[in-house]
Design a protein around this motif. Sequence first.
Motif, PDB file in Angstrom:
ATOM      1  N   SER A 185      35.478  35.022  36.635  1.00 18.97           N
ATOM      2  CA  SER A 185      35.377  35.646  37.726  1.00 18.97           C
ATOM      3  C   SER A 185      35.940  36.976  38.084  1.00 18.97           C
ATOM      4  CB  SER A 185      34.149  34.460  38.287  1.00 18.97           C
ATOM      5  OG  SER A 185      33.843  33.683  37.553  1.00 18.97           O
ATOM      6  N   SER A 186      36.393  36.595  38.277  1.00 18.33           N
ATOM      7  CA  SER A 186      37.774  37.834  39.168  1.00 18.33           C
ATOM      8  C   SER A 186      37.688  38.713  38.413  1.00 18.33           C
ATOM      9  CB  SER A 186      38.622  36.711  40.137  1.00 18.33           C
ATOM     10  OG  SER A 186      39.567  38.155  40.889  1.00 18.33           O
ATOM     11  N   VAL A 187      37.917  38.459  37.696  1.00 20.02           N
ATOM     12  CA  VAL A 187      38.481  39.282  36.013  1.00 20.02           C
ATOM     13  C   VAL A 187      37.536  39.893  36.102  1.00 20.02           C
ATOM     14  CG1 VAL A 187      39.774  40.207  34.372  1.00 20.02           C
ATOM     15  CG2 VAL A 187      40.743  37.987  35.593  1.00 20.02           C
ATOM     16  N   LEU A 188      36.100  39.275  35.891  1.00 14.73           N
ATOM     17  CA  LEU A 188      35.194  40.059  35.307  1.00 14.73           C
ATOM     18  C   LEU A 188      34.427  41.149  35.959  1.00 14.73           C
ATOM     19  CD1 LEU A 188      32.540  40.308  33.642  1.00 14.73           C
ATOM     20  CD2 LEU A 188      31.319  38.414  34.647  1.00 14.73           C
ATOM     21  N   HIS A 189      34.584  40.697  37.402  1.00 14.11           N
ATOM     22  CA  HIS A 189      34.243  41.361  38.871  1.00 14.11           C
ATOM     23  C   HIS A 189      34.900  42.999  38.520  1.00 14.11           C
ATOM     24  CE1 HIS A 189      34.309  43.147  42.575  1.00 14.11           C
ATOM     25  NE2 HIS A 189      32.950  43.284  43.000  1.00 14.11           N
ATOM     26  N   HIS A 190      36.214  42.873  38.033  1.00 13.76           N
ATOM     27  CA  HIS A 190      37.582  43.714  38.119  1.00 13.76           C
ATOM     28  C   HIS A 190      36.773  44.636  36.543  1.00 13.76           C
ATOM     29  CE1 HIS A 190      41.026  46.059  38.329  1.00 13.76           C
ATOM     30  NE2 HIS A 190      41.124  46.548  37.242  1.00 13.76           N
ATOM     31  N   GLU A 191      36.729  44.184  36.035  1.00 19.60           N
ATOM     32  CA  GLU A 191      35.969  44.871  34.350  1.00 19.60           C
ATOM     33  C   GLU A 191      34.905  45.590  34.786  1.00 19.60           C
ATOM     34  OE1 GLU A 191      37.823  45.254  31.468  1.00 19.60           O
ATOM     35  OE2 GLU A 191      39.158  44.733  32.847  1.00 19.60           O
ATOM     36  N   LEU A 192      34.002  44.968  35.589  1.00 20.02           N
ATOM     37  CA  LEU A 192      32.380  45.595  35.904  1.00 20.02           C
ATOM     38  C   LEU A 192      32.563  46.984  37.000  1.00 20.02           C
ATOM     39  CD1 LEU A 192      29.851  42.418  35.620  1.00 20.02           C
ATOM     40  CD2 LEU A 192      30.389  43.972  34.512  1.00 20.02           C
ATOM     41  N   ALA A 193      33.385  46.448  38.076  1.00 13.63           N
ATOM     42  CA  ALA A 193      33.842  47.441  39.247  1.00 13.63           C
ATOM     43  C   ALA A 193      33.427  48.531  37.847  1.00 13.63           C
ATOM     44  CB  ALA A 193      34.736  46.897  40.332  1.00 13.63           C
ATOM     45  N   GLU A 194      35.460  48.958  37.131  1.00 12.27           N
ATOM     46  CA  GLU A 194      35.859  49.787  36.803  1.00 12.27           C
ATOM     47  C   GLU A 194      35.515  50.486  35.304  1.00 12.27           C
ATOM     48  OE1 GLU A 194      39.393  50.987  37.155  1.00 12.27           O
ATOM     49  OE2 GLU A 194      38.877  49.731  38.557  1.00 12.27           O
ATOM     50  N   GLY A 195      33.413  49.535  35.493  1.00  6.03           N
ATOM     51  CA  GLY A 195      32.691  49.880  34.185  1.00  6.03           C
ATOM     52  C   GLY A 195      32.825  50.365  32.609  1.00  6.03           C
ATOM     53  N   HIS A 196      33.724  48.887  33.256  1.00  7.86           N
ATOM     54  CA  HIS A 196      34.077  48.532  31.421  1.00  7.86           C
ATOM     55  C   HIS A 196      33.420  47.194  30.868  1.00  7.86           C
ATOM     56  CE1 HIS A 196      38.064  49.688  32.107  1.00  7.86           C
ATOM     57  NE2 HIS A 196      37.823  50.495  32.070  1.00  7.86           N
ATOM     58  N   VAL A 197      32.017  47.771  31.169  1.00 10.18           N
ATOM     59  CA  VAL A 197      30.964  46.562  31.025  1.00 10.18           C
ATOM     60  C   VAL A 197      30.940  45.491  30.435  1.00 10.18           C
ATOM     61  CG1 VAL A 197      28.343  45.456  31.014  1.00 10.18           C
ATOM     62  CG2 VAL A 197      29.066  47.421  32.622  1.00 10.18           C
ATOM     63  N   HIS A 198      30.692  46.008  29.141  1.00 14.34           N
ATOM     64  CA  HIS A 198      31.580  45.587  27.461  1.00 14.34           C
ATOM     65  C   HIS A 198      32.718  44.433  27.181  1.00 14.34           C
ATOM     66  CE1 HIS A 198      31.867  45.368  23.130  1.00 14.34           C
ATOM     67  NE2 HIS A 198      30.335  45.108  23.276  1.00 14.34           N
ATOM     68  N   ASP A 199      33.120  45.180  27.631  1.00 12.57           N
ATOM     69  CA  ASP A 199      34.881  44.033  27.488  1.00 12.57           C
ATOM     70  C   ASP A 199      35.084  43.256  28.392  1.00 12.57           C
ATOM     71  OD1 ASP A 199      35.642  46.565  25.728  1.00 12.57           O
ATOM     72  OD2 ASP A 199      36.767  47.300  26.930  1.00 12.57           O
ATOM     73  N   GLY A 200      34.500  43.642  29.813  1.00 16.68           N
ATOM     74  CA  GLY A 200      34.335  42.549  30.904  1.00 16.68           C
ATOM     75  C   GLY A 200      33.842  41.803  29.771  1.00 16.68           C
TER      76      GLY A 200
END
Length: 197
Positions: free
Chosen positions: A44-59
Amino acid sequence: MSTTASRLLRRTMTGRDPTEEHRASTPLELLFDLCFVVAVAQASSVLHHELAEGHVHDGVQGYLMVFFAIWWAWMNFTWFASAFDHDDALYRLLTMVVMTGSLIYAGGIRFIFQTMDFSWGLAGWAVMRLGMAALWLRAAGDPHHRRTALRYAVGIVIAQLGWVLLYFTAAPGSPAFFLGGIGCFLLEFSVPLSAEK
């Protein structure tokens, strides 16, 4: 090794009484759940980071893959512990092996997201799955459940070999990798279906 210790290690694991009521979780089961909570929190922490960076699909894609593995390993142990629970030294040791695998897997989640290299995930997954296969082999000592327990143990090992083969034959992120991953997921799901026939 003393006679008592030797007898404990060889003691047959029998099925739990299906009419048992009001069974409370043991401290080991609570610790087991906590190890898996750590893995989910890491994902979940890594997903949050990916979403914050705008990498929605990859996250989201990465999160679903790693979460499935965490959930499936937890579910497999829960099925087993619901049917068999000796709570002796060997059972506790094998449960700790599965817990160790979940922590190895959790430690590799950030690496998986960043590189799509599943080496840490595969190592943790292998430790978890081999621990589960050993538990099912131990349960196979009960003649009433031998066939089902052996099917679980063999199925888990075959599925694990599928993941290892996928890791060494398909480039991470390639179409072959995703198709092989779907095949391995289906193989994982088929183990309980075939074992419970």
